[in-house]
Design a protein around this motif. Structure first.
Motif, PDB file in Angstrom:
ATOM      1  N   MET B  50      -6.496   5.108  -6.005  1.00 16.99           N
ATOM      2  CA  MET B  50      -6.458   6.512  -6.416  1.00 16.99           C
ATOM      3  C   MET B  50      -7.061   6.685  -7.802  1.00 16.99           C
ATOM      4  O   MET B  50      -7.456   7.780  -8.178  1.00 16.99           O
ATOM      5  CB  MET B  50      -5.017   7.028  -6.392  1.00 16.99           C
ATOM      6  N   PRO B  70      -8.834   5.364  -1.647  1.00 21.21           N
ATOM      7  CA  PRO B  70      -7.580   5.006  -0.973  1.00 21.21           C
ATOM      8  C   PRO B  70      -7.687   4.867   0.547  1.00 21.21           C
ATOM      9  O   PRO B  70      -7.022   4.020   1.131  1.00 21.21           O
ATOM     10  CB  PRO B  70      -6.625   6.156  -1.324  1.00 21.21           C
ATOM     11  N   HIS B  71      -8.550   5.681   1.187  1.00 17.27           N
ATOM     12  CA  HIS B  71      -8.597   5.542   2.650  1.00 17.27           C
ATOM     13  C   HIS B  71      -9.257   4.240   3.075  1.00 17.27           C
ATOM     14  O   HIS B  71      -9.086   3.795   4.201  1.00 17.27           O
ATOM     15  CB  HIS B  71      -9.249   6.762   3.312  1.00 17.27           C
ATOM     16  N   SER B  74      -6.444   1.319   2.215  1.00 17.78           N
ATOM     17  CA  SER B  74      -5.394   1.308   3.240  1.00 17.78           C
ATOM     18  C   SER B  74      -5.902   0.622   4.500  1.00 17.78           C
ATOM     19  O   SER B  74      -5.145  -0.075   5.172  1.00 17.78           O
ATOM     20  CB  SER B  74      -4.910   2.732   3.534  1.00 17.78           C
ATOM     21  N   TYR B  80       0.724   2.085   0.084  1.00 13.72           N
ATOM     22  CA  TYR B  80       1.332   2.569  -1.162  1.00 13.72           C
ATOM     23  C   TYR B  80       2.444   3.537  -0.793  1.00 13.72           C
ATOM     24  O   TYR B  80       2.207   4.546  -0.134  1.00 13.72           O
ATOM     25  CB  TYR B  80       0.252   3.244  -2.013  1.00 13.72           C
ATOM     26  N   PRO B  82       4.624   6.080  -2.394  1.00 19.41           N
ATOM     27  CA  PRO B  82       4.566   6.722  -3.706  1.00 19.41           C
ATOM     28  C   PRO B  82       5.926   7.043  -4.309  1.00 19.41           C
ATOM     29  O   PRO B  82       6.933   7.158  -3.603  1.00 19.41           O
ATOM     30  CB  PRO B  82       3.773   8.004  -3.451  1.00 19.41           C
ATOM     31  N   ARG B  86       7.260  11.735  -1.574  1.00 21.34           N
ATOM     32  CA  ARG B  86       6.043  12.394  -1.098  1.00 21.34           C
ATOM     33  C   ARG B  86       5.925  12.395   0.422  1.00 21.34           C
ATOM     34  O   ARG B  86       4.884  12.070   0.980  1.00 21.34           O
ATOM     35  CB  ARG B  86       4.794  11.723  -1.706  1.00 21.34           C
ATOM     36  N   ARG B 147       7.157   4.958   6.809  1.00 19.56           N
ATOM     37  CA  ARG B 147       5.775   5.403   7.012  1.00 19.56           C
ATOM     38  C   ARG B 147       4.793   4.337   6.514  1.00 19.56           C
ATOM     39  O   ARG B 147       3.777   4.063   7.145  1.00 19.56           O
ATOM     40  CB  ARG B 147       5.577   6.714   6.246  1.00 19.56           C
ATOM     41  N   MET B 151       2.029   1.217   8.840  1.00 16.69           N
ATOM     42  CA  MET B 151       0.629   0.849   8.627  1.00 16.69           C
ATOM     43  C   MET B 151       0.398  -0.643   8.834  1.00 16.69           C
ATOM     44  O   MET B 151      -0.722  -1.114   8.687  1.00 16.69           O
ATOM     45  CB  MET B 151       0.198   1.249   7.212  1.00 16.69           C
TER      46      MET B 151
END
Lengths: 288, 234
Positions: B50, B70-71, B74, B80, B82, B86, B147, B151
């Motif tokens: 970021m 970031p995309h 990941s 991450y 946060p 968030r 979440r 990933m």
């Protein structure tokens, strides 16, 4: 009589809702006030008119054929004219740029097709069905049903697909969406393209029941903005509710007041909602 | 697994991090502790992409990821989580978790990943249809961690998972972290809750005003007089 006014109001309201959804999604994700929206509707109407006039393709079919072209048009406008604007000047500058683009398209339309009012007259344009003592024209009925199907379809797209969810996530929190692997820039371009497609499709669906002329867009963009504010910015269900309210209000005004009062209903509702519930009827922040 | 080599980073002209060097081995859970404003979150954001570092290099499994958006990081396997949760407030719990499988390579594992997260946090399964914004702070933290786990990351960056939570909830979150650590999850844990973080992680870094001032096994850091008086109030 009152039921028939309301039924007709709801039918037109469904089309209005489709008109507003593209705008609300673009505003929700990118905070862009897209003045080009009305001209996208206008271009959709002319596209339907030309394909009907030259090739005899029904607008109800041609809207799907022209959708990819409008997606590309929207993406190009976003990528080259809106995306380069620095973030802090976004809201105002994008408003002015999209307003400029809409003038270019409206005057070009006048150059190409002249200022004449055009119509798409389908074989069943004069046919009428009667439902609870209400006379409903076939084109209006088909246009409304198609709008309803497309609204439901769009709702499902936004809630059930990865891309739809990514659009909503971007709307809610760009940084966190990007950490999830969402390419925010690409999603923004695609969202703008989708918004333009929805506007053009609404235009095509409207073409059998409205006059087509180069500056018709400004009329629709005002209605669309009213609906977006009415239903809550960024909300699809809000646009549906707002569209139906505007449709019914217009139908009531044109019957009980005067036909020419119809178009001021949008402004009355607009002022009313800003006074009493500025966050919109469904309020809150960006519910689907 | 992760190697940070002398990075400088910050926001625009404001330099926050100075010459940070840090290393995490595979399967290790490392704590990064320090006071407010020391640059802990800035470091995590820089690793996640970021923020682009102005100097130095970041290697993930020997490949540089420095300056990647970031995309892309990941997709390389960095999750991450946060600070301040968030969660996507207007989306349901399950939709939030499914955002963790947005990357194409994770989509086929959707069902098993959901199962794994629901086994870890049964509360989330009970509330899967509920809007994330209506969850309690602790539940939102579980959701944010869940979440991230969806990933299937190689490295988890956890930013202040105990922030603003009741002690009981902190304990239950830490139980899960302990379990994940036991299963070999590589994690960089950022905390202000020094005692808690050091009791969980074997190794730690202490950061102050953007510089690493101490590193080593957690026991050594806990015994340090400076740390004792600044962070533990002993």
């Amino acid at each position: 009589m009152i039921t028939s006014i309301i039924i007709n109001g709801i039918l037109i309201g469904l089309i209005y809702a489709l008109l507003a959804i593209g705008l609300t999604v673009i505003f929700g994700v990118m905070r862009i006030i897209n003045m080009f929206h009305g001209e996208a509707v206008m271009l959709g109407m002319y596209a339907a008119f030309v394909l009907f006039d030259k090739f005899g393709i029904s607008p109800y079919i041609s809207v799907f054929l022209t959708a990819p072209i409008f997606f590309v048009l929207g993406s190009i406008i976003y990528k080259f004219l809106i995306d380069p604007i620095p973030a802090r000047e976004r809201e105002i500058t994008s408003l002015i740029i999209t307003l400029g683009i809409s003038f270019i398209f409206a005057t070009s339309a006048m150059y190409i097709w002249s200022a004449d009012y055009r119509t798409v007259t389908l074989p069943f344009s004069q046919d009428v069905m009667v439902f609870i003592k209400t006379r409903i024209g076939y084109p209006a009925l088909i246009s409304s049903c198609m709008s309803a199907v497309m609204i439901v379809g769009f709702y499902l797209f936004m809630s059930k697909t990865y891309m739809g969810r990514a659009i909503r996530a971007t709307e809610l929190d760009k940084d966190t969406a990007s950490v999830m692997g969402v390419n925010v820039k690409w999603i923004s371009i695609a969202t703008f393209g989708i918004g333009v497609v929805l506007a053009a499709m609404a235009g095509g669906i409207l073409s059998p029941i409205f006059y087509i002329y180069p500056f018709v867009g400004s009329n629709f963009v005002i209605k669309a903005f009213t609906i977006v504010v009415l239903g809550g910015m960024g909300s699809v269900t809000g646009a549906l509710v707002g569209g139906i309210i505007l449709g019914v209000a217009e139908a009531l005004a044109s019957t009980f007041l005067e036909y020419s009062m119809k178009d001021i209903m949008a402004f009355i509702l607009f002022l009313g909602i800003l006074l009493f519930k500025p966050s919109g009827i469904l309020g809150g922040r960006t519910r689907l | 697994m992760l190697e940070i080599k002398g990075i400088d980073s910050g926001y625009g002209k404001i330099k926050v991090l100075k010459d940070i060097t840090l290393k995490i081995e595979k399967g290790e859970m490392v704590a990064l502790v320090g006071p407010n404003g020391a640059g802990k979150t800035t470091l995590l954001k820089t690793i996640a992409g970021m923020i682009v570092p102005s100097k130095g290099d970041i290697l993930l499994e020997e490949t540089s990821i420095s300056g990647m958006p970031p995309h892309k990081t990941s997709a390389r396997g960095i999750a991450y989580v946060p600070e301040g949760r968030r969660v996507f407030s207007a989306m349901s719990v399950e939709e939030n978790l499914l955002m963790g499988t947005y990357l194409k390579k994770n989509r086929p594992h959707k069902t098993e990943s959901l199962r794994m997260v629901y086994d870890l946090f049964p509360r989330l399964e009970e509330r899967k249809k509920q809007t994330a914004g209506t969850l309690s702070g602790g539940e939102q933290q579980m959701l944010a961690i869940g979440r991230g786990l969806m990933m299937r990351p190689k490295l988890v960056l956890l930013d202040e998972p105990s922030l603003g939570l009741a002690p009981l909830l902190i304990n239950s979150i830490y139980k899960v972290l302990e379990r994940l650590n036991g299963e070999g999850m590589t994690t960089l844990l950022v905390e202000q809750n020094v005692k808690k973080a050091l009791s969980l992680c074997k190794r730690a870094y202490v950061i102050e005003s953007g510089e690493i001032v101490m590193k080593g096994p957690s026991e050594d850091i806990l015994c340090d007089e400076n740390v004792k008086c600044t962070y533990l109030g002993i």
